[in-house]
Design a protein around this motif. Structure first.
Motif, short mmCIF file in Angstrom:
data_model
loop_
_atom_site.label_atom_id
_atom_site.label_comp_id
_atom_site.label_asym_id
_atom_site.label_seq_id
_atom_site.Cartn_x
_atom_site.Cartn_y
_atom_site.Cartn_z
N ILE A 89 5.55 3.22 -2.33
CA ILE A 89 5.00 2.74 -3.60
C ILE A 89 5.78 1.53 -4.10
CG2 ILE A 89 4.62 3.33 -6.03
CD1 ILE A 89 3.98 6.21 -5.02
N ALA B 215 2.61 8.30 -8.11
CA ALA B 215 3.92 8.17 -8.75
C ALA B 215 4.07 9.19 -9.88
CB ALA B 215 4.11 6.75 -9.29
N ARG B 216 3.01 9.42 -10.62
CA ARG B 216 3.05 10.40 -11.70
C ARG B 216 3.27 11.81 -11.14
NH1 ARG B 216 -0.28 8.21 -15.01
NH2 ARG B 216 -2.08 8.55 -13.70
N CYS C 142 4.85 -1.65 -2.42
CA CYS C 142 3.58 -2.20 -2.90
C CYS C 142 3.72 -2.86 -4.26
CB CYS C 142 2.52 -1.11 -2.96
SG CYS C 142 2.02 -0.51 -1.33
N TRP C 143 4.54 -2.31 -5.11
CA TRP C 143 4.67 -2.82 -6.47
C TRP C 143 5.67 -3.96 -6.61
CZ3 TRP C 143 4.92 2.48 -9.46
CH2 TRP C 143 3.64 3.01 -9.55
N TRP D 127 -6.43 8.47 -4.38
CA TRP D 127 -5.61 8.39 -5.59
C TRP D 127 -5.08 6.97 -5.75
CZ3 TRP D 127 -1.49 12.82 -6.14
CH2 TRP D 127 -2.14 14.04 -6.37
N THR D 128 -4.86 6.58 -6.98
CA THR D 128 -4.15 5.33 -7.22
C THR D 128 -2.65 5.57 -7.00
OG1 THR D 128 -3.76 5.77 -9.57
CG2 THR D 128 -5.85 4.64 -8.98
N LEU D 129 -1.93 4.50 -6.80
CA LEU D 129 -0.47 4.65 -6.66
C LEU D 129 0.14 5.17 -7.96
CD1 LEU D 129 0.59 1.57 -4.52
CD2 LEU D 129 0.00 3.89 -3.80
N GLU D 130 -0.48 4.87 -9.08
CA GLU D 130 0.00 5.39 -10.36
C GLU D 130 -0.13 6.92 -10.39
OE1 GLU D 130 -2.06 2.77 -10.06
OE2 GLU D 130 -0.88 1.14 -10.94
N GLU D 131 -1.24 7.44 -9.88
CA GLU D 131 -1.41 8.90 -9.82
C GLU D 131 -0.38 9.54 -8.91
OE1 GLU D 131 -6.04 9.99 -10.28
OE2 GLU D 131 -5.64 8.46 -8.74
#
Length: 133
Positions: free
Chosen positions: A117, A89-90, A120-121, A83-87
């Motif tokens: 997360i 986080a969502r 990383c961001w 998964w992406t970190l966006e996935e």
């Protein structure tokens, strides 16, 4: 960036019969905010978070007597390492939680948290020392 790049691979696993005090001591020693609860009798994998422990103590329950299984979240949303970190986080924002157990071939291989997360961001910055007022 992917979940596998941000997750902690040092997974703390505890049993359902442990007390909340034992779980809290292990979580504190490992400096983690969640533990994977392995309970083959109840269907497999759950999660116990620092918030679960705090809620129990706040209700006046005795952490030396309260079993982990009584406070474990069994309806867990799992993340995949790809998964992406966006996935991730969502999924956290949608579910209202701060930790995801990461499964690979149905085995826990890590835990990713909101803090992971953010690390990383967020750009690297020196820590600001706050002085008490």
């Amino acid at each position: 960036m992917l979940v596998r790049d941000a997750m902690s691979t040092a997974v703390l696993t505890i049993g359902p019969a442990h007390t909340l005090r034992q779980a809290a001591a292990s979580m504190s020693a490992r400096r983690v905010g969640a533990a994977v609860v392995h309970d083959p009798d109840a269907g497999g994998i759950g999660i116990l978070t620092e918030r679960d422990v705090l809620n129990s103590v706040g209700l006046g329950q005795n952490p030396d007597e309260e079993p982990v299984h009584a406070h474990t979240t069994a309806d867990v949303v799992f993340a995949d390492p790809s998964w992406t970190l966006e996935e991730a986080a969502r999924a956290m924002a949608h579910g209202g939680f701060r930790h995801l157990i990461v499964l690979d071939d149905d085995e826990p291989v890590g835990v990713v948290s909101v803090r992971d997360i953010i690390r990383c961001w967020a750009p690297d910055r020196p820590r600001v020392q706050h002085t008490p007022a």
